[in-house]
Design a protein around this motif. Sequence first.
Motif, PDB file in Angstrom:
ATOM      1  N   ALA A 135      14.152  -8.561 -12.399  1.00 23.23           N
ATOM      2  CA  ALA A 135      14.920  -7.322 -11.482  1.00 23.23           C
ATOM      3  C   ALA A 135      14.292  -7.631 -10.201  1.00 23.23           C
ATOM      4  O   ALA A 135      13.173  -8.246  -9.743  1.00 23.23           O
ATOM      5  CB  ALA A 135      13.846  -6.088 -12.158  1.00 23.23           C
ATOM      6  N   ARG A 136      15.249  -7.104  -9.546  1.00 17.14           N
ATOM      7  CA  ARG A 136      15.119  -6.887  -7.885  1.00 17.14           C
ATOM      8  C   ARG A 136      14.981  -5.683  -7.365  1.00 17.14           C
ATOM      9  O   ARG A 136      15.788  -5.007  -7.674  1.00 17.14           O
ATOM     10  CB  ARG A 136      16.215  -7.668  -7.321  1.00 17.14           C
ATOM     11  N   ILE A 137      13.767  -5.355  -6.817  1.00 17.38           N
ATOM     12  CA  ILE A 137      13.345  -3.936  -6.386  1.00 17.38           C
ATOM     13  C   ILE A 137      13.567  -3.985  -4.962  1.00 17.38           C
ATOM     14  O   ILE A 137      13.062  -4.742  -4.040  1.00 17.38           O
ATOM     15  CB  ILE A 137      12.009  -3.575  -6.905  1.00 17.38           C
ATOM     16  N   THR A 138      14.016  -2.876  -4.586  1.00 11.78           N
ATOM     17  CA  THR A 138      14.032  -2.673  -3.064  1.00 11.78           C
ATOM     18  C   THR A 138      13.697  -1.076  -2.851  1.00 11.78           C
ATOM     19  O   THR A 138      14.386  -0.246  -3.308  1.00 11.78           O
ATOM     20  CB  THR A 138      15.568  -2.833  -2.426  1.00 11.78           C
ATOM     21  N   ILE A 139      12.658  -0.975  -1.887  1.00 10.45           N
ATOM     22  CA  ILE A 139      12.010   0.372  -1.533  1.00 10.45           C
ATOM     23  C   ILE A 139      12.414   0.461  -0.093  1.00 10.45           C
ATOM     24  O   ILE A 139      11.776  -0.234   0.619  1.00 10.45           O
ATOM     25  CB  ILE A 139      10.245   0.427  -1.932  1.00 10.45           C
ATOM     26  N   THR A 140      12.805   1.560   0.108  1.00 13.87           N
ATOM     27  CA  THR A 140      13.143   1.939   1.538  1.00 13.87           C
ATOM     28  C   THR A 140      11.958   3.221   1.683  1.00 13.87           C
ATOM     29  O   THR A 140      11.902   4.258   1.000  1.00 13.87           O
ATOM     30  CB  THR A 140      14.507   2.666   1.739  1.00 13.87           C
ATOM     31  N   THR A 141      11.152   3.192   2.726  1.00 12.26           N
ATOM     32  CA  THR A 141      10.263   4.021   3.018  1.00 12.26           C
ATOM     33  C   THR A 141      10.664   5.268   3.864  1.00 12.26           C
ATOM     34  O   THR A 141      11.597   4.833   4.505  1.00 12.26           O
ATOM     35  CB  THR A 141       9.070   3.404   3.460  1.00 12.26           C
ATOM     36  N   ALA A 156       5.271   4.723 -13.007  1.00 10.12           N
ATOM     37  CA  ALA A 156       4.359   3.741 -12.472  1.00 10.12           C
ATOM     38  C   ALA A 156       4.189   3.607 -11.186  1.00 10.12           C
ATOM     39  O   ALA A 156       2.878   3.550 -10.897  1.00 10.12           O
ATOM     40  CB  ALA A 156       5.271   2.465 -12.800  1.00 10.12           C
ATOM     41  N   LEU A 157       4.914   4.076 -10.576  1.00  9.54           N
ATOM     42  CA  LEU A 157       4.725   4.248  -8.883  1.00  9.54           C
ATOM     43  C   LEU A 157       3.704   5.361  -8.569  1.00  9.54           C
ATOM     44  O   LEU A 157       3.210   5.379  -7.834  1.00  9.54           O
ATOM     45  CB  LEU A 157       6.143   4.447  -8.252  1.00  9.54           C
ATOM     46  N   GLY A 164       0.764  -1.159   0.104  1.00  8.64           N
ATOM     47  CA  GLY A 164       0.121   0.034  -0.047  1.00  8.64           C
ATOM     48  C   GLY A 164       0.749   1.265   0.099  1.00  8.64           C
ATOM     49  O   GLY A 164       0.462   2.228   0.729  1.00  8.64           O
ATOM     50  N   ILE A 165       2.005   1.058  -0.819  1.00  3.80           N
ATOM     51  CA  ILE A 165       3.016   2.167  -0.759  1.00  3.80           C
ATOM     52  C   ILE A 165       2.405   3.396  -1.610  1.00  3.80           C
ATOM     53  O   ILE A 165       2.151   3.124  -2.970  1.00  3.80           O
ATOM     54  CB  ILE A 165       4.490   1.867  -1.175  1.00  3.80           C
ATOM     55  N   ARG A 166       2.377   4.643  -1.515  1.00  7.04           N
ATOM     56  CA  ARG A 166       2.412   5.770  -2.135  1.00  7.04           C
ATOM     57  C   ARG A 166       3.620   6.603  -2.584  1.00  7.04           C
ATOM     58  O   ARG A 166       4.665   6.322  -1.690  1.00  7.04           O
ATOM     59  CB  ARG A 166       1.369   6.907  -1.691  1.00  7.04           C
ATOM     60  N   ALA A 167       3.733   7.278  -3.597  1.00  9.27           N
ATOM     61  CA  ALA A 167       4.996   7.809  -4.093  1.00  9.27           C
ATOM     62  C   ALA A 167       5.529   8.672  -2.935  1.00  9.27           C
ATOM     63  O   ALA A 167       6.793   8.723  -2.759  1.00  9.27           O
ATOM     64  CB  ALA A 167       4.748   8.838  -5.351  1.00  9.27           C
ATOM     65  N   ASP A 221       5.408   7.975   0.272  1.00  9.91           N
ATOM     66  CA  ASP A 221       5.761   7.195   1.315  1.00  9.91           C
ATOM     67  C   ASP A 221       7.401   6.758   1.008  1.00  9.91           C
ATOM     68  O   ASP A 221       8.032   6.129   1.874  1.00  9.91           O
ATOM     69  CB  ASP A 221       5.124   5.905   1.465  1.00  9.91           C
ATOM     70  N   ILE A 222       7.788   6.891   0.021  1.00 10.59           N
ATOM     71  CA  ILE A 222       9.173   6.213  -0.566  1.00 10.59           C
ATOM     72  C   ILE A 222      10.399   7.335  -0.468  1.00 10.59           C
ATOM     73  O   ILE A 222      10.393   8.501  -0.779  1.00 10.59           O
ATOM     74  CB  ILE A 222       9.119   6.079  -2.062  1.00 10.59           C
ATOM     75  N   ALA A 223      11.390   6.853   0.237  1.00 10.28           N
ATOM     76  CA  ALA A 223      12.487   7.664   0.417  1.00 10.28           C
ATOM     77  C   ALA A 223      13.517   7.217  -0.573  1.00 10.28           C
ATOM     78  O   ALA A 223      14.315   8.232  -1.150  1.00 10.28           O
ATOM     79  CB  ALA A 223      13.145   7.112   1.898  1.00 10.28           C
ATOM     80  N   HIS A 224      13.645   6.025  -0.916  1.00 10.74           N
ATOM     81  CA  HIS A 224      14.590   5.591  -2.088  1.00 10.74           C
ATOM     82  C   HIS A 224      14.091   4.125  -2.724  1.00 10.74           C
ATOM     83  O   HIS A 224      13.495   3.446  -2.198  1.00 10.74           O
ATOM     84  CB  HIS A 224      15.946   5.419  -1.298  1.00 10.74           C
ATOM     85  N   VAL A 225      14.323   3.961  -4.068  1.00  8.00           N
ATOM     86  CA  VAL A 225      14.001   2.778  -4.826  1.00  8.00           C
ATOM     87  C   VAL A 225      15.162   2.411  -5.343  1.00  8.00           C
ATOM     88  O   VAL A 225      15.982   3.285  -6.033  1.00  8.00           O
ATOM     89  CB  VAL A 225      13.150   3.138  -5.860  1.00  8.00           C
ATOM     90  N   HIS A 226      15.803   1.245  -5.383  1.00  8.48           N
ATOM     91  CA  HIS A 226      16.886   0.553  -5.892  1.00  8.48           C
ATOM     92  C   HIS A 226      16.441  -0.613  -6.953  1.00  8.48           C
ATOM     93  O   HIS A 226      15.705  -1.436  -6.453  1.00  8.48           O
ATOM     94  CB  HIS A 226      17.849  -0.020  -4.837  1.00  8.48           C
ATOM     95  N   VAL A 227      16.701  -0.323  -8.064  1.00 10.97           N
ATOM     96  CA  VAL A 227      16.530  -1.438  -9.029  1.00 10.97           C
ATOM     97  C   VAL A 227      17.930  -2.124  -9.378  1.00 10.97           C
ATOM     98  O   VAL A 227      18.807  -1.591  -9.952  1.00 10.97           O
ATOM     99  CB  VAL A 227      16.092  -0.862 -10.372  1.00 10.97           C
ATOM    100  N   ALA A 228      18.022  -3.433  -9.354  1.00 11.92           N
ATOM    101  CA  ALA A 228      18.800  -4.378  -9.586  1.00 11.92           C
ATOM    102  C   ALA A 228      18.480  -5.340 -10.749  1.00 11.92           C
ATOM    103  O   ALA A 228      17.484  -5.927 -10.489  1.00 11.92           O
ATOM    104  CB  ALA A 228      19.593  -5.123  -8.544  1.00 11.92           C
ATOM    105  N   THR A 229      19.237  -5.189 -11.864  1.00 10.59           N
ATOM    106  CA  THR A 229      18.779  -6.049 -12.954  1.00 10.59           C
ATOM    107  C   THR A 229      19.714  -6.503 -13.823  1.00 10.59           C
ATOM    108  O   THR A 229      21.162  -6.333 -13.503  1.00 10.59           O
ATOM    109  CB  THR A 229      17.620  -5.257 -13.610  1.00 10.59           C
TER     110      THR A 229
END
Length: 441
Positions: free
Chosen positions: A375-381, A329-330, A286-289, A291-299
């Motif tokens: 892809a591996r997605i990591t979201i830090t809130t 998208a987010l 249930g994350i909103r934009a 709420d997001i501190a950082h997004v990391h995409v590993a692919t």
Amino acid sequence: MHATEVFARYATEFHRQPLPEEVLHHAKRAVIDWHASLYPGLATEPVRLLEDTSAEDLDRGRARLAQGRAATARAAALINGTAAHAAEVDDSFRDAMYHPGAATIAAALAAGQDGGSTGLEFLRSVVLGYEVSTRIGVVLGRPHYQFWHNTGTVGTFGAAAAAAGLLKLDEAAFAHALATCATFAAGLQQAFRMDSMSKPLHAGRAAEAGLLAAQLARRGLTGSLDVLDGEAGLGQAMSNGPDWTRIGATLGTDFHITRLTLKNHIGCGHSFAAIDGALELQRLHGIRASDIAHVHVATYRPALEIACYERPTTANEARFSLHYVVASALVHGSVRLAAYEPERLDDPVTRDLMVRISVAVDPELDAAFPGQRAARITITTVDGRRLTHLQPNRKGDPEQPLSDAELESKLIELASPVIGSEQARALLARLWTLDSEETLS
């Protein structure tokens, strides 16, 4: 036998055999998806410029452009092939790193309209083009993809094989059509590492070149039959000297057209696993934009090399921006045509989130490419949570395919703004029954 001769022998056998119902169904899906890709591409600047430049080949001939304008067969293949790739929503065959539909179907449709083919003959030729070209792409492999745009290079063979099938070339002429089109194959990845209009032309030129090679072969033009596997052939010049000995091992038993990826988003397909992974994390938590501190995409590495624009300034760049499409998208919940409108490109919330996105190569995911696009997605809130999700495939991949209903919705969504919803639905109904059509005109 040389690889060209293996394919030619198969083509002769192919025309004598009935097409399995499953394969026929997937051929129809490919043609429906091609039309869904075609209509949004018509409004792009490269297609407009191409039509203007090709004016002397329009309003005459038996082939047709998307909205019915008469054209010579080669002009129709060139323009329709370009349009089908221009909006970045066309199909792909993952293992060949290649969008087969744009060129293959454009050439087949032009040849079929020009020659008065039936709908079933057209569908069979599409299957033949896919089966030949995807195998060439698989053999050329990742070393080819490092520099070459497979849709332009490998697509030439799809177009040639499909057109040769509709022209009813005999075994020898079919082999010569492939041998000749190999010398036309081109398309550099550097063409879209800067903002440019060249990329969709690769598909259009592949369609035109393949059709021309088949037309020439019908009139007796010969090519070097060892052009793929010879010591100075395409395999040596444009790859790492791959092994062609088993090129025909699964022809007729494993139909690649049944394992296509049909795009569920609009843009560079290398970014889609990241989009899907980010949206799944958003759904799960249930994350909103905000709420997001950082997004990391590993692919995998090509995703970073091709979807490379960190701060895109144009719609073309945005389509090839991993940062932009994940952020969009987010923020907005999807990446459709609207994502590339000026107000979306300049959306301050999206732009702010892009700054908080980082990307990196994951060695494990890179080693699995091209057979897997993950892809591996990591979201830090902002409240300190660290949420991770591995997206192993993309929505639309063979493991998670679009349903027929989802594919139909894609066509209606993308064609209706151009031809109207009623005509789009009529087109869809006709495409599902193409095998019963007596003519493509």
